[in-house]
Write an enzyme that holds these catalytic residues in place. Structure first.
Site, PDB file in Angstrom:
ATOM      1  N   VAL A 141       0.830  -1.205   0.000  1.00 41.02           N
ATOM      2  CA  VAL A 141       0.000   0.000   0.000  1.00 41.02           C
ATOM      3  C   VAL A 141       0.864   1.255   0.000  1.00 41.02           C
ATOM      4  CG1 VAL A 141      -1.791   1.258   1.269  1.00 41.02           C
ATOM      5  CG2 VAL A 141      -1.817  -1.258   1.205  1.00 41.02           C
ATOM      6  N   GLU A 142       1.930   1.238   0.784  1.00 39.90           N
ATOM      7  CA  GLU A 142       2.753   2.431   0.963  1.00 39.90           C
ATOM      8  C   GLU A 142       3.616   2.756  -0.253  1.00 39.90           C
ATOM      9  OE1 GLU A 142       3.081   4.736   3.232  1.00 39.90           O
ATOM     10  OE2 GLU A 142       1.490   3.974   4.510  1.00 39.90           O
ATOM     11  N   SER A 143       4.298   1.751  -0.787  1.00 40.65           N
ATOM     12  CA  SER A 143       5.338   2.045  -1.789  1.00 40.65           C
ATOM     13  C   SER A 143       5.447   1.016  -2.894  1.00 40.65           C
ATOM     14  CB  SER A 143       6.696   2.112  -1.072  1.00 40.65           C
ATOM     15  OG  SER A 143       7.009   0.842  -0.504  1.00 40.65           O
ATOM     16  N   TYR A 246      -7.417   3.473   3.008  1.00 39.60           N
ATOM     17  CA  TYR A 246      -6.122   2.913   3.390  1.00 39.60           C
ATOM     18  C   TYR A 246      -6.229   1.476   3.895  1.00 39.60           C
ATOM     19  CZ  TYR A 246      -1.362   2.989   5.302  1.00 39.60           C
ATOM     20  OH  TYR A 246      -0.045   2.719   5.565  1.00 39.60           O
TER      21      TYR A 246
END
Length: 456
Positions: A141-143, A246
């Site tokens: 999800v982040e990167s 998220y």
């Protein structure tokens, strides 16, 4: 003696015997089964025999699958599934994000392939702390598991730390290296942070919202709902669209990993063993030399050691070398041979700027142009050129910097301004744009699996 007097003792003896017999009969009645007390003997009945279990007719039901937690699985994906312990999120946004990822199978394949270098280390660190192993999927999800990722909110690395939170969790950041990109250091900091915000809220969904939006912002949203008598769970908080999506993103990825066959996804197995080992060092060392000693491409070395922005890894970084596990001994053997020939570990030098000394004078001294000196040291209009500034200058045996510079990660000198939605956040990263609709002494340490602790 009269005859009747001789009969008295005999009568007393008979009376005593009769009383004792009556007491014995009463005691026997009390000890008898209650079902027969006061009743005549029951007539004889025939009790039917139970059917022979071997002759029973059974339905052909599939056996219930079992999970053997005593034997480590061969596939890292299965090890991760065994540690899933976070409550599932029931939300229409989860199905929305599942569809988004499933419609991009090539993207998922690239992300999972990139994760192979890092996933074992993350899962192992989570297990040591007793944390849910689905958190190992958070870098998706982040990167997208890219340690060089850089967002408009100035968040950097696989775990996307903004500068302030990176400093809070002791991730060093300077012109030479940025530990927000460091695989080992940033993973440790991210899990420390997640533990802190989980203990703050007592809820993993709210902890993840805090990781994205900031613990203070989530705390205020919870307080507002409490004041209105409204539920304070993740689904019922008013939050930016990025944060609302998220946890559904993470849940969607978790669902795909949990049952890939259900979604028509084929997951290549990942060996359940360490991908890399670490080698401590106490001296400056050239990146090109380290890659050559390990006999791996520079690109692979940078993928495992992405923190460095210069061709030299300074000893001040206190970061170990990260090498493929099967190349550690190769590196050590070649290093021993290299040092036996009395060769230096770095062909670059550090020049500390003296008071009153100008950059052009330093450039002339080492046979460089002023432009090249600035390029080597990442000096731009915003750099403070002050006495004591450590300048990197090449020695005669330095490998060409130009070819390596293009492959070394750089932190932009003037990052884009952070988006407005993250104001007031002291935490990791602000609301970032994402794939969502607009709403010397050497010691060796190979990382080995640790005993699996109980989950929280």
């Amino acid at each position: 003696m009269p005859p009747f007097r001789r009969l008295v003792p005999l009568l007393l003896l008979l009376l005593t015997a009769s009383a004792q017999a009556e007491q014995a009969l009463q005691l026997t009645a009390e000890l008898a089964p209650s079902s027969t007390l006061g009743f005549a003997p029951a007539p004889s009945t025939v009790v039917p025999l139970l059917p022979d279990p071997s002759q029973e007719v059974r339905d052909e039901l599939p056996p219930i699958p079992t999970i053997d937690l005593t034997t480590p699985p061969d596939d890292l994906w299965q090890r991760m599934r065994n540690g899933f312990s976070m409550p599932d999120l029931d939300s229409p946004l989860v199905a929305d994000r599942q569809a988004w990822y499933l419609n991009r199978p090539d993207l998922l394949k690239r992300i999972f392939e990139r994760s192979r270098r890092y996933l074992h280390h993350i899962v192992e660190e989570l297990e040591k702390r007793g944390m849910p192993t689905e958190l190992a999927l958070l870098p998706v999800v982040e990167s997208s598991f890219n340690p060089l990722a850089y967002s408009s909110a100035r968040a950097l690395g696989m775990w996307q730390f903004i500068p302030a939170t990176g400093k809070t969790y002791k991730l060093q950041q300077n012109a030479w290296f940025d530990q927000r990109r460091d695989i080992v250091a940033s993973t440790g900091a991210a899990l420390d942070y997640l533990q802190t915000i989980y203990e703050m809220h007592g809820d993993w969904h709210l902890a993840l919202a805090s990781y994205n939006w900031g613990e203070n912002a989530v705390g205020r949203a919870v307080a507002k709902n409490q004041a209105k008598g409204l539920p304070t769970d993740y689904r019922n908080l008013k939050m930016p669209a990025e944060t609302a999506y998220y946890v559904p993103k993470l849940q969607a990825i978790k669902n795909i990993i949990a049952q890939p066959q259900l979604f028509g996804i084929s997951l290549d197995p990942i060996p359940n063993r360490p991908y890399f080992g670490t080698v401590e060092r106490s001296e400056n060392m050239d990146i090109a030399l380290a890659a050559r000693l390990a006999e791996i491409p520079v690109e692979e070395f940078i993928a495992l050691n992405p923190a460095y922005s210069r061709p030299v890894m300074p000893s001040a970084s206190n970061s170990p070398l990260v090498l493929p596990a099967d190349k550690v001994q190769t590196f050590l053997a070649n290093l021993q041979h290299h040092e036996a020939q009395d060769k230096p570990l770095s062909a670059w030098f550090t020049h500390n700027l003296k008071k009153g000394e100008k950059l052009d004078a330093v450039a002339r001294r080492y046979g460089l142009s002023i432009v090249r000196l600035k390029q080597l040291n990442g000096i731009n209009a915003k750099t403070k050129v002050v006495p004591g500034l450590a300048l990197l200058v090449p020695g005669k045996d330095a490998i060409s910097h130009d070819s390596l510079t293009a492959r070394l990660p750089q932190t932009p000198a003037s990052p884009p301004r952070a988006v407005k939605a993250k104001q007031g956040k002291p935490g990791k990263a602000g609301v970032k744009s994402a794939a969502k609709p607009k709403k010397g002494a050497i010691t060796v340490k190979i990382r080995k699996p640790a005993p699996k602790p109980k989950k929280r």
